[in-house]
Design a protein around this motif. Structure first.
Motif, PDB file in Angstrom:
ATOM      1  N   ARG A   1       0.820  -1.209   0.000  1.00  0.00           N
ATOM      2  CA  ARG A   1       0.000   0.000   0.000  1.00  0.00           C
ATOM      3  C   ARG A   1       0.857   1.265   0.000  1.00  0.00           C
ATOM      4  NH1 ARG A   1      -4.991  -1.952   0.619  1.00  0.00           N
ATOM      5  NH2 ARG A   1      -5.276  -3.789   1.946  1.00  0.00           N
ATOM      6  N   ASP A   2       2.151   1.121   0.216  1.00  0.00           N
ATOM      7  CA  ASP A   2       3.049   2.273   0.275  1.00  0.00           C
ATOM      8  C   ASP A   2       4.234   2.055  -0.658  1.00  0.00           C
ATOM      9  OD1 ASP A   2       1.744   3.974   2.330  1.00  0.00           O
ATOM     10  OD2 ASP A   2       2.075   2.235   3.622  1.00  0.00           O
ATOM     11  N   ASP A   3       5.176   3.005  -0.644  1.00  0.00           N
ATOM     12  CA  ASP A   3       6.316   2.950  -1.555  1.00  0.00           C
ATOM     13  C   ASP A   3       7.136   1.680  -1.330  1.00  0.00           C
ATOM     14  OD1 ASP A   3       5.563   5.416  -2.507  1.00  0.00           O
ATOM     15  OD2 ASP A   3       7.006   6.541  -1.307  1.00  0.00           O
ATOM     16  N   LEU A   4       7.601   1.119  -2.431  1.00  0.00           N
ATOM     17  CA  LEU A   4       8.372  -0.125  -2.381  1.00  0.00           C
ATOM     18  C   LEU A   4       9.555  -0.023  -3.325  1.00  0.00           C
ATOM     19  CD1 LEU A   4       8.795  -3.155  -1.664  1.00  0.00           C
ATOM     20  CD2 LEU A   4       7.192  -3.704  -3.518  1.00  0.00           C
ATOM     21  N   THR A   5      10.726  -0.431  -2.832  1.00  0.00           N
ATOM     22  CA  THR A   5      11.926  -0.522  -3.658  1.00  0.00           C
ATOM     23  C   THR A   5      12.444  -1.954  -3.621  1.00  0.00           C
ATOM     24  OG1 THR A   5      12.666   1.775  -3.432  1.00  0.00           O
ATOM     25  CG2 THR A   5      14.365   0.135  -3.851  1.00  0.00           C
ATOM     26  N   ILE A   6      12.780  -2.493  -4.786  1.00  0.00           N
ATOM     27  CA  ILE A   6      13.449  -3.790  -4.885  1.00  0.00           C
ATOM     28  C   ILE A   6      14.829  -3.541  -5.472  1.00  0.00           C
ATOM     29  CG2 ILE A   6      13.403  -6.091  -5.923  1.00  0.00           C
ATOM     30  CD1 ILE A   6      10.362  -5.841  -6.088  1.00  0.00           C
ATOM     31  N   ASN A   7      15.868  -4.006  -4.794  1.00  0.00           N
ATOM     32  CA  ASN A   7      17.228  -3.819  -5.305  1.00  0.00           C
ATOM     33  C   ASN A   7      18.069  -5.047  -4.997  1.00  0.00           C
ATOM     34  OD1 ASN A   7      17.956  -3.582  -2.584  1.00  0.00           O
ATOM     35  ND2 ASN A   7      18.040  -1.347  -2.640  1.00  0.00           N
ATOM     36  N   GLY A   8      19.365  -4.961  -5.274  1.00  0.00           N
ATOM     37  CA  GLY A   8      20.269  -6.076  -5.030  1.00  0.00           C
ATOM     38  C   GLY A   8      20.704  -6.745  -6.317  1.00  0.00           C
ATOM     39  N   THR A   9      21.415  -7.849  -6.177  1.00  0.00           N
ATOM     40  CA  THR A   9      21.943  -8.568  -7.337  1.00  0.00           C
ATOM     41  C   THR A   9      21.465 -10.014  -7.385  1.00  0.00           C
ATOM     42  OG1 THR A   9      23.942  -9.163  -6.090  1.00  0.00           O
ATOM     43  CG2 THR A   9      24.020  -7.133  -7.408  1.00  0.00           C
ATOM     44  N   GLY A  10      20.666 -10.433  -6.410  1.00  0.00           N
ATOM     45  CA  GLY A  10      20.192 -11.811  -6.375  1.00  0.00           C
ATOM     46  C   GLY A  10      19.040 -12.050  -7.332  1.00  0.00           C
ATOM     47  N   GLU A  11      18.469 -13.253  -7.239  1.00  0.00           N
ATOM     48  CA  GLU A  11      17.392 -13.668  -8.139  1.00  0.00           C
ATOM     49  C   GLU A  11      16.085 -13.767  -7.370  1.00  0.00           C
ATOM     50  OE1 GLU A  11      16.387 -17.300 -11.311  1.00  0.00           O
ATOM     51  OE2 GLU A  11      18.342 -17.180 -10.298  1.00  0.00           O
ATOM     52  N   LEU A  12      14.998 -13.353  -8.022  1.00  0.00           N
ATOM     53  CA  LEU A  12      13.671 -13.431  -7.435  1.00  0.00           C
ATOM     54  C   LEU A  12      12.701 -13.974  -8.468  1.00  0.00           C
ATOM     55  CD1 LEU A  12      11.602 -12.807  -5.167  1.00  0.00           C
ATOM     56  CD2 LEU A  12      11.396 -10.502  -6.137  1.00  0.00           C
ATOM     57  N   VAL A  13      11.971 -15.022  -8.102  1.00  0.00           N
ATOM     58  CA  VAL A  13      10.937 -15.595  -8.961  1.00  0.00           C
ATOM     59  C   VAL A  13       9.595 -15.367  -8.291  1.00  0.00           C
ATOM     60  CG1 VAL A  13      10.030 -17.689 -10.021  1.00  0.00           C
ATOM     61  CG2 VAL A  13      12.510 -17.326  -9.898  1.00  0.00           C
ATOM     62  N   ILE A  14       8.662 -14.773  -9.026  1.00  0.00           N
ATOM     63  CA  ILE A  14       7.323 -14.499  -8.519  1.00  0.00           C
ATOM     64  C   ILE A  14       6.330 -15.243  -9.396  1.00  0.00           C
ATOM     65  CG2 ILE A  14       5.587 -12.732  -8.053  1.00  0.00           C
ATOM     66  CD1 ILE A  14       7.941 -10.741  -7.795  1.00  0.00           C
ATOM     67  N   ASP A  15       5.475 -16.037  -8.762  1.00  0.00           N
ATOM     68  CA  ASP A  15       4.518 -16.860  -9.503  1.00  0.00           C
ATOM     69  C   ASP A  15       3.166 -16.760  -8.818  1.00  0.00           C
ATOM     70  OD1 ASP A  15       3.259 -18.697 -11.100  1.00  0.00           O
ATOM     71  OD2 ASP A  15       4.836 -20.203 -10.964  1.00  0.00           O
ATOM     72  N   THR A  16       2.162 -16.235  -9.534  1.00  0.00           N
ATOM     73  CA  THR A  16       0.843 -16.124  -8.934  1.00  0.00           C
ATOM     74  C   THR A  16      -0.236 -16.551  -9.916  1.00  0.00           C
ATOM     75  OG1 THR A  16      -0.755 -14.618  -7.901  1.00  0.00           O
ATOM     76  CG2 THR A  16       0.681 -13.682  -9.594  1.00  0.00           C
ATOM     77  N   ALA A  17      -1.182 -17.326  -9.414  1.00  0.00           N
ATOM     78  CA  ALA A  17      -2.330 -17.737 -10.224  1.00  0.00           C
ATOM     79  C   ALA A  17      -3.512 -16.805  -9.996  1.00  0.00           C
ATOM     80  CB  ALA A  17      -2.715 -19.179  -9.886  1.00  0.00           C
ATOM     81  N   TYR A  18      -3.377 -15.874  -9.031  1.00  0.00           N
ATOM     82  CA  TYR A  18      -4.447 -14.919  -8.753  1.00  0.00           C
ATOM     83  C   TYR A  18      -3.968 -13.509  -9.105  1.00  0.00           C
ATOM     84  CZ  TYR A  18      -7.908 -12.107  -6.247  1.00  0.00           C
ATOM     85  OH  TYR A  18      -8.882 -11.192  -5.932  1.00  0.00           O
TER      86      TYR A  18
END
Length: 542
Positions: free
Chosen positions: A172-189
Motif C-alpha cells: 500500500r506504500d512505496d516499495l523498492t526492490i534492489n540487489g543482485t540476487g534472483e527473485l521468482v514471482i509466480d501467482t495464479a491470482y
C-alpha cells in the motif's frame, strides 16, 4: 612560545579537529554509519537509498521461516497465526521456507524498513505472500548469490479480496526492490507485484509469471540496473491513477515481456536506456491518457516490439505525443486489420517527432502514420508489401548500406529513420529484392504501392478510452489502519507487541535511528571540541 602563538595553535588545532569530525559526520561509512546527509541524494528518479543494496546486515533481526516454527532473533518482528509480522522500523534478514503463510509489514507511517531476502521460499495459498500494510518505504534487497521464490494461490480469502489485495507481493506504500540476487514471482491470482504508490526496481534478476498483470502500480514504476522477465495474462507493466499522473521510467537494465496483452502502459512513458523486448497481442507501448498528458519518449536504449497476431494492435500507441530522440526502436506488427507500427493523437493536436536514434517501424498501411514533416531527423515512410521474413535494406547515393533488417512479420508500410538521414538525401530502398530510388523529404508519399488512409490516436483494443483504472479500494489516511485493512483490527489488539525483545523498543536502522543517532553524537563532539579549544585559548589569554 609566546602566549599569542599558543592561543593561535590551540584554535587552529580545535578547528582542524572539528573539520575532521564534520567530514566523518557527512561520510559516516568510515565509522560503519549510513550517512543521513547523503541518503536522499537523487538523480530525479532514484535516491541513494534505492540504489544501496550493500547495507549492514550484521545487526539485522534474523527471521528463519519454517513450517515447523519460524524463529526470530532480534527486535521488531513476531509470529502470529503462522504469519511473520514486522511492526517496527529496522533491518531484517529473511531465510528459510514457509509453504502457507505471509510476511506482513505493518509499521508506523514514518518507518523505513529494510528486508534482505536470502534463499527464501514463501507461498501463501489465499493471500499475498508479502503484504505491506503500512510503512513510509520498504526496501526488499535480493542478496547476492541467492534465489528467492514468492508465490500465491488461485483465489484469495474474503478479507484480502475486500481490502483490495491482489498481488503475490502487495504494497500500500512505496516499495523498492534492489540487489543482485534472483527473485521468482509466480501467482495464479491476478498480479505479480502490486504497489499502490511508487515502485522502484533498482537491481536484481526478477522473473514474474502472473495470471493478469506482471507489475501493477498506482503512481509510478522506475527501473534501472535490473533484469526483468515477465509472462502475463494481461499487461506486462501497467501504471494507472485517477489524477492522470501515472508514469513509467526505464533508465537501464533489461525488460523481456514474452507474453502479454499490452507491454508497457501508463500516461507518460520514458525509455532512457536498457534493452526492452515485448511480444504483445495488442499494443506494445501504450500512453493511454486523455490527449496532452499522454506521451511516449524514447531517448536511448534498444526497444523491440514484435506482434505477429494482432488485429487492432499498434507498436507505439499514444493518445497524445511520441518523441524518439535516441536509441534504437524496432517494431514489427503483422499486416492486416488496422495494425499500425506508430499511432499517435494526430486528430487531437498530438505530434510524432524523430530527432535522433534509429527507427524501423513496419506494419499495416490501412491506418499507417509516420513522423511529422518538421522532424529534425530525416525519415522515410514507404509503402511496400513484404511477407514475414522479408529483408529491408537502405543505401545512400554512393551505395553504402545505411540499414539492413529482416522483418519477422508481414507488412505493407515501413517507417525508417537513422541519424545519417537528412532532408534532400537520395537513397535506395530495397524490399524483398525490389529496389526504388527515393528522395528523403519527410513526407508520407512514395513506395511501391499507394498509401492507405491515415488515422490513429484514440484507437485501442479497449475502445476509445484505453485506460485501465487501478482497482484499489477507496480509503482515507484515517482509515489506513482500520479493521478494513488490518488483520488485527487495531494496534491495541495486536498480539505480541509487549512480548517483543527489548520491550517493544525500535531497533536501530539505516538512515533513521542508527544513522541519525551516530550523526548527532559526532555533531555534538565536533561542537564540544571547537568550544573546548576556544575556552582553553581564552583561559590562557586571561
Amino acid at each position: 612560545m609566546s602566549t599569542h602563538k599558543r592561543i593561535d595553535s590551540i584554535c587552529i588545532a580545535a578547528v582542524l579537529l572539528a573539520v575532521v569530525l564534520t567530514v566523518l559526520l557527512i561520510n559516516g561509512r568510515a565509522l560503519g554509519i549510513v550517512p543521513v546527509m547523503s541518503a536522499e541524494v537523487s538523480d530525479g528518479m532514484f535516491t541513494a537509498k534505492d540504489m544501496d543494496a550493500d547495507w549492514n546486515v550484521s545487526t539485522a533481526t534474523r527471521i528463519v521461516l519454517s513450517d515447523q516454527g519460524t524463529t526470530i532473533d532480534g527486535n521488531g518482528a513476531y509470529v502470529y497465526d503462522g504469519n511473520v509480522c514486522i511492526a517496527y522500523a529496522g533491518t531484517y534478514v529473511l531465510t528459510g521456507e514457509l509453504t502457507d503463510g505471509s510476511v506482513v509489514i505493518d509499521a508506523e507511517k514514518s518507518d523505513d524498513i529494510w528486508i534482505s531476502l536470502e534463499d527464501v521460499t514463501l507461498h501463501c495459498d489465499d493471500d499475498a505472500a508479502i503484504r505491506i500494510e503500512q510503512a513510509d518505504k520498504v526496501f526488499l534487497t535480493l542478496a547476492e548469490g541467492t534465489k528467492s521464490t514468492i508465490s500465491s494461490g488461485e483465489q484469495y480469502n474474503e478479507e484480502s479480496v475486500a481490502s483490495g489485495t491482489d498481488g503475490a507481493i502487495y504494497s500500500r506504500d512505496d516499495l523498492t526492490i534492489n540487489g543482485t540476487g534472483e527473485l521468482v514471482i509466480d501467482t495464479a491470482y491476478r498480479h505479480g507485484i502490486v504497489c499502490n504508490d511508487d515502485l522502484v526496481i533498482a537491481g536484481g534478476n526478477i522473473t514474474i509469471n502472473a495470471a493478469e498483470d506482471g507489475i501493477h502500480a498506482n503512481d509510478s514504476v522506475r527501473i534501472r540496473d535490473a533484469a526483468i522477465s515477465i509472462a502475463a495474462g494481461d499487461d506486462g507493466i501497467t501504471v494507472s491513477n485517477e489524477e492522470e499522473t501515472s508514469y513509467i521510467y526505464v533508465a537501464s537494465g533489461s525488460i523481456s515481456i514474452s507474453e502479454c496483452y499490452e507491454g508497457l502502459e501508463a500516461i507518460d512513458i520514458t525509455i532512457a536506456g536498457g534493452n526492452i523486448d515485448i511480444a504483445p497481442t495488442d499494443d506494445g507501448i501504450n500512453a493511454n491518457g486523455y490527449g496532452e498528458n499522454s506521451v511516449i519518449r524514447i531517448t536511448g536504449g534498444d526497444v523491440t516490439i514484435i506482434n505477429p497476431s494482432g488485429r487492432d494492435a499498434d507498436g507505439l500507441d499514444s493518445n497524445g505525443d511520441i518523441y524518439i530522440e535516441g536509441g534504437r526502436t524496432f517494431i514489427s506488427v503483422t499486416d492486416g486489420g488496422s495494425n499500425c507500427a506508430l499511432d499517435y493523437g494526430s486528430e487531437n493536436g498530438g505530434e510524432c517527432i524523430v530527432s535522433g536514434g534509429t527507427v524501423i517501424a513496419c506494419g499495416g498501411s490501412a491506418m499507417a502514420e509516420g513522423f511529422d514533416a518538421d522532424s529534425p531527423q530525416g525519415f522515410l515512410m514507404h509503402s511496400a508489401k513484404g511477407a514475414a521474413g522479408t529483408t529491408i535494406r537502405l543505401a545512400d547515393a554512393q551505395g553504402r548500406e545505411l540499414l539492413s533488417e529482416e522483418i519477422p512479420c508481414s507488412f505493407s508500410s515501413a517507417v525508417i529513420s537513422t541519424p545519417t538521414l537528412k532532408v534532400g538525401d537520395i537513397c535506395t530502398i530495397e524490399v524483398g529484392g525490389a529496389q526504388e530510388q527515393v528522395t528523403i523529404d519527410n513526407s508520407s508519399e512514395g513506395g511501391f504501392m499507394a498509401m492507405g488512409m491515415r488515422g490513429g490516436g484514440m484507437r485501442g483494443g479497449r475502445g476509445q478510452d484505453n485506460r485501465k483504472p487501478f482497482d484499489k479500494p477507496e480509503m482515507s489516511d484515517d482509515e489506513s489502519r482500520s479493521e478494513k485493512f488490518n488483520m488485527w483490527g487495531n494496534d491495541e489488539n495486536r498480539p505480541g507487541r509487549q512480548e517483543m525483545p527489548g520491550n517493544g523498543e525500535r531497533p536501530f536502522e539505516p538512515g533513521e535511528v542508527q544513522g541519525q543517532g551516530s550523526t548527532l553524537i559526532l555533531l555534538g563532539i565536533s561542537i564540544m571540541v571547537l568550544l573546548s579549544g576556544l575556552f582553553m585559548a581564552m583561559k590562557i589569554k586571561y
